[in-house]
Design an enzyme around this catalytic site. Sequence first.
Site, short mmCIF file in Angstrom:
data_model
loop_
_atom_site.label_atom_id
_atom_site.label_comp_id
_atom_site.label_asym_id
_atom_site.label_seq_id
_atom_site.Cartn_x
_atom_site.Cartn_y
_atom_site.Cartn_z
N SER A 5 0.82 -1.21 0.00
CA SER A 5 0.00 0.00 0.00
C SER A 5 0.86 1.27 0.00
O SER A 5 1.87 1.36 0.68
CB SER A 5 -0.89 0.00 1.24
N LYS B 268 -3.78 2.27 -2.20
CA LYS B 268 -3.45 3.40 -1.32
C LYS B 268 -4.16 3.37 0.02
O LYS B 268 -5.31 2.99 0.10
CB LYS B 268 -3.92 4.69 -1.98
N GLY B 269 -3.50 3.90 1.02
CA GLY B 269 -4.14 4.09 2.31
C GLY B 269 -5.37 4.95 2.13
O GLY B 269 -5.31 6.03 1.55
N VAL C 185 4.01 11.26 3.45
CA VAL C 185 2.86 11.56 2.60
C VAL C 185 1.66 11.94 3.46
O VAL C 185 0.97 12.92 3.18
CB VAL C 185 2.54 10.37 1.68
N GLY C 186 1.42 11.14 4.49
CA GLY C 186 0.31 11.49 5.38
C GLY C 186 -1.05 11.15 4.81
O GLY C 186 -2.02 11.88 4.99
N LEU C 187 -1.12 10.00 4.13
CA LEU C 187 -2.42 9.44 3.72
C LEU C 187 -3.26 10.33 2.82
O LEU C 187 -4.49 10.35 2.93
CB LEU C 187 -3.23 9.05 4.96
N CYS D 73 0.70 3.74 10.63
CA CYS D 73 1.19 4.85 9.80
C CYS D 73 1.87 5.88 10.68
O CYS D 73 1.26 6.46 11.57
CB CYS D 73 0.04 5.52 9.04
N THR E 259 8.77 0.06 -1.87
CA THR E 259 9.62 1.10 -2.44
C THR E 259 10.28 0.69 -3.76
O THR E 259 10.51 1.53 -4.62
CB THR E 259 10.68 1.49 -1.40
#
Lengths: 304, 304, 275, 275
Positions: B21, B45-46, B71-73, B130, B266
Amino acid sequence: MADLRIKIGPLEFRNPVILASGTCGYGAELEDFMDLSELGGIIVKGTTLEPREGNPYPRMAETPSGMLNAVGLQNKGIDYFEKNIYPHLAEYDTHVIVNVNGNTIEDYVELSRRLDELKAIPAIELNISCPNVKKGGMIFGTNPASAREVISAVRKVYHKTLIVKLSPNVTDITEFARISEEEGAEAVSLVNTLLGMAIDARTMRPKLSTITGGLSGPAIKPVALRMVWQVARAVRIPVIGLGGIMNAEDAIEFILAGATAVQVGTVSFIDPGAGTSIVKGIEKYLVEKEFDSVSRITGLINRN
Amino acid sequence: MADLRIKIGPLEFRNPVILASGTCGYGAELEDFMDLSELGGIIVKGTTLEPREGNPYPRMAETPSGMLNAVGLQNKGIDYFEKNIYPHLAEYDTHVIVNVNGNTIEDYVELSRRLDELKAIPAIELNISCPNVKKGGMIFGTNPASAREVISAVRKVYHKTLIVKLSPNVTDITEFARISEEEGAEAVSLVNTLLGMAIDARTMRPKLSTITGGLSGPAIKPVALRMVWQVARAVRIPVIGLGGIMNAEDAIEFILAGATAVQVGTVSFIDPGAGTSIVKGIEKYLVEKEFDSVSRITGLINRN
Amino acid sequence: MTDSVQIVYFCTQGGLMKKRIEDLTVIENRRLAESFFLIKVSSPGGLPEINPGQFVQALVTESPATFLRRPLSVHDVDRNMNTISLLVQIAGPGTERLSRLNPGEKLNLVYPLGNSFTLPSEGEKVLLTGGGCGMAPLLYLGRKISESGVQPHFALGFRNRSRILGHDEFKTLGPVHLSTEDGSEGHRGFVTDIPAFRDEKWDRIYCCGPEPMMKAVAAACIRRGIFCEVSLENLMACGLGICLCCVVPTTSGNLCSCTDGPVFNVNDLKWQTSG
Amino acid sequence: MTDSVQIVYFCTQGGLMKKRIEDLTVIENRRLAESFFLIKVSSPGGLPEINPGQFVQALVTESPATFLRRPLSVHDVDRNMNTISLLVQIAGPGTERLSRLNPGEKLNLVYPLGNSFTLPSEGEKVLLTGGGCGMAPLLYLGRKISESGVQPHFALGFRNRSRILGHDEFKTLGPVHLSTEDGSEGHRGFVTDIPAFRDEKWDRIYCCGPEPMMKAVAAACIRRGIFCEVSLENLMACGLGICLCCVVPTTSGNLCSCTDGPVFNVNDLKWQTSG
Ligand SMILES: Cc1cc2nc3c(=O)[nH]c(=O)nc-3n(C[C@H](O)[C@H](O)[C@H](O)COP(=O)(O)OP(=O)(O)OC[C@H]3O[C@@H](n4cnc5c(N)ncnc54)[C@H](O)[C@@H]3O)c2cc1C
Ligand SMILES: Cc1cc2nc3c(=O)[nH]c(=O)nc-3n(C[C@H](O)[C@H](O)[C@H](O)COP(=O)(O)OP(=O)(O)OC[C@H]3O[C@@H](n4cnc5c(N)ncnc54)[C@H](O)[C@@H]3O)c2cc1C
Ligand SMILES: Cc1cc2nc3c(=O)[nH]c(=O)nc-3n(C[C@H](O)[C@H](O)[C@H](O)COP(=O)(O)O)c2cc1C
Ligand SMILES: Cc1cc2nc3c(=O)[nH]c(=O)nc-3n(C[C@H](O)[C@H](O)[C@H](O)COP(=O)(O)O)c2cc1C
Ligand code: FES
Ligand code: FES
């Protein structure tokens, strides 16, 4: 010229660069490559009361930008140290610090008591974070109550500068830093190695005899830097930062994050003269940036 | 030919390679480089209940053999997902799993309930790890009681395959794995990113807008591998291993350590076709070593 | 500060010679066979004293997979040309990168490291045996033995004919006996199957090669009461006696093969009997 | 499986062209000035369609400090020769390694990436302005504009005379105006100080360069009501719209500069006013 001197408790260091325990032998092994008297200090091998043979070979595995080790505190014990090694160390013109290890609180206390009597050892580093021994070691560094107990007990018998070396293998490292401060340590050093593991897909076997080992080198620098930053904001005693420092720039990052001093470890395996190069690099940086002392940049990222 | 199929709870996967994710978008972004139907699955994605803009730029810093992200979701929220994205995902010939995030237990529950209704989503991955959001996220993953509460609450409303994604930023990750098992999760996936930090010595500022971020890539592989090994011995539910996998050999190491499946993260940024190359590499390895199925090597290092 | 020479902790011999870190210049890099390369580097300031059996720690640049230095034996030393030769077998990314060094490029070495072989006394009959890149230290050892007035004999073992390394240099120093596992050249079998090894009476046997070979040679020597030194290739991180990763169990406990070794008398090694 | 073309999440334009990962061959690597290099690579299988403003993600091998790919603008495309040109400025270890690529070596690219500049309509008056490695996308843009029948004008800014890059190729496409900060060549000051920029009436201005330059150009264009597109150089991890690291705040929220950009109309950017 910039003033590189720093203080840890009552102890003044010529500069903030110290060789890390387990990666510089007893100093002499690196004398062909640098002048130890140009360093802030050296922390000699992890020492125990009794002699230890350490773990079986293989004890090492290379990993991406780092290495795992599973040495397991091989050393000749405090008696041999006092008789055969200490006399030479006593002549060094740099602070010689001993890294103290034990299986039990009594071990730590007895060893610290012995070292308290050695005039030329102005400080000890209490290693409660060695991941490579079955008993003691990291147990003390990952359990708050045990950490408090061992630090408190050592503090009672050790009267010089006491540094506690913290384990990164915890949920909240600031908790252990606070305990160290509360129990009267003059400083905390962090980080010891991260617990890791490597497997050889060809042989289908772990690469280390002990299966798991301690990860060091640049791979861990982001984690170490984060922890130093967290701890520097959590306690008032000085923080000694380490983990993956390869050059002056890395060392400066730790200082900017709040470290009063730094230790250089694994890099000495690759560049045995790294310690003094880093001292020179820090000085050059300060001069270029027009800071008159290293203390001006300690924790700078928190100031603006 | 070796049998690559694996099972997570009731769900059979074509092979043990799943895209992680936050590193594969919604799959479509990587379709030019590989055939998604050749993968075990993809974890998109989250996702959160409400749309999120994420953290300010800069969100990324390169580190030795790895990278930090903050990124912070960032995502468009479940309504947009259901309306605009889900219909396309529903046509994929691979398992599409949604990574579930929230600030509160209610968030997690409501989102899971919504996803339970989406036929073409056979599983969710509960992200309690996260490190890049202020509320929720890692809090649930580093506090055993909160972890139990959120898993238990989600389990009540989610009836398909529930995977819990664990944080490596804890003293004992097996504790969280056991809690996941006890609360009825079908599997655990580990690790999420290690909390790290980077500083720019030139500008004397942190490299990320959020100061700290999540470390991923080969730098963390030894730590991830160790945790997968520990967890695989601690629980009976399948373990999905990830952290720094760059090629088939790395994936095999995780499987040898006890992972039933692996995720690749990654590496897709560097080799956007890595997912299917790794599938092929695992198969080649099994054939060369004369194993008829991947399950024969799962946890092999613990067997002899 | 005291002179480091006086301080002996783990290192019994290796610590006695002054070590240096230096950029040497690649003079030549020649492919010898399949995956074997001969790299000649020259010291800008002149070479220090180097004893046979000692090694260097080579810095491998531009190889993302190579974090640590790589230990390599001193294959030969040419004092007139100020050069060291290294015999490198490609084993992974580090040695692969070294095999691509071009003349004129720099190679950073920490050296000279480790202890060294014990030279024979006048009139002794000595055999130098090894295989693959284990041949590396034997040429310089042979040269030094020869200079001391003793004629070295060589017994070199290879997998098969295509893997045989040039050994003309060895031949200039003494007789060379070969074995190949498949018998495609020389005697069929291992070095221990070479008649000269088996049947002649040796005062000293020196060995460097794959571990099974060294163990077989050691076992034979112990049985026949022959003085035998082997050069170990344990995994190393530092090469300086500071990491304690390269240990080998000996009759005096775990010793560092980088400072107490790499050369050990087989009588001191714990594996002597299991060989 | 659906056609990826239909699926639009974040990427509005970048997602429309088929991307590939390919080993191209270095044909030429020429030093242009101080730290600037022109690298020409050829595609073995023939180039895909590439639009001006698009970029590549270059894999940097043999550079231990370089973990991620490096984004580089397409500087020029030669369809007859099947080559792409890259204009690379040494900024750190990654670009330094690229500057040492030899003809014959491979360069692995993921491309073509990102959206592209909007071409002008017939009869419009357009200025392409940039500086340093920000010149990179402007040559190919100028070429495409020229091919579409509109004459491009260029305004290129440099620190000083020694940093001026060759711009003969630009001159074949249209008039070139220069500025240097110290006045050592062309107009003294920034590109925004060039009379042609300041005084003439432009329908469109395209800009790529250091952020302060782009902000100054953007501010001037907004003031004068000129259509203006800039090409951003945000830090990127993937270049594919999957990491969400390269975001830029726009009037429609955080957008990825790798897929929604790198080209943005300044009216859409949140920094338009702060410039
Ligand atoms: C004192 C000493 C002297 C040496 N002299 C020579 C020499 O003269 N010429 C030469 O070619 N090689 C020599 N070696 C071995 C050489 O150091 C290794 O082959 C090299 O480090 C491999 O590096 P790499 O990056 O190419 O491969 P890696 O990817 O690091 O390793 C490839 C494979 O080789 C194994 N390996 C790596 N190092 C060793 C080692 N030290 N012992 C056993 N297995 C190992 C690894 O486990 C792996 O399976 C010597 C080693 C030592 C300790
Ligand atoms: C879409 C796009 C197109 C580009 N086109 C070109 C081009 O055509 N030619 C060219 O020479 N460069 C171009 N760049 C910039 C180029 O990608 C960077 O200079 C390069 O990644 C630096 O890598 P390095 O390893 O050499 O230096 P690093 O060590 O990674 O960086 C050196 C210094 O440059 C800064 N830096 C690195 N990348 C960037 C970036 N993207 N933006 C701002 N600062 C950065 C770092 O913070 C650091 O201070 C482009 C960037 C983007 C995003
Ligand atoms: C081979 C080796 C041995 C070590 N031995 C010790 C030790 O005895 N005591 C200790 O506190 N730390 C020991 N450490 C940890 C280092 O002092 C240091 O905390 C760690 O390696 C992280 O720093 P680095 O990345 O700069 O090496 C050892 C590390 C290595 C690599
Ligand atoms: C840019 C980026 C974004 C990520 N976003 C998420 C996310 O939304 N949810 C999640 O559970 N993990 C997220 N992760 C973590 C990865 O899924 C994975 O756990 C981690 O990167 C370790 O694996 P790797 O080293 O293979 O990348 C993200 C990682 C990266 C690098
Ligand atoms: S390699 Fe021998 S002690 Fe480090
Ligand atoms: S670089 Fe733009 S999303 Fe990854």
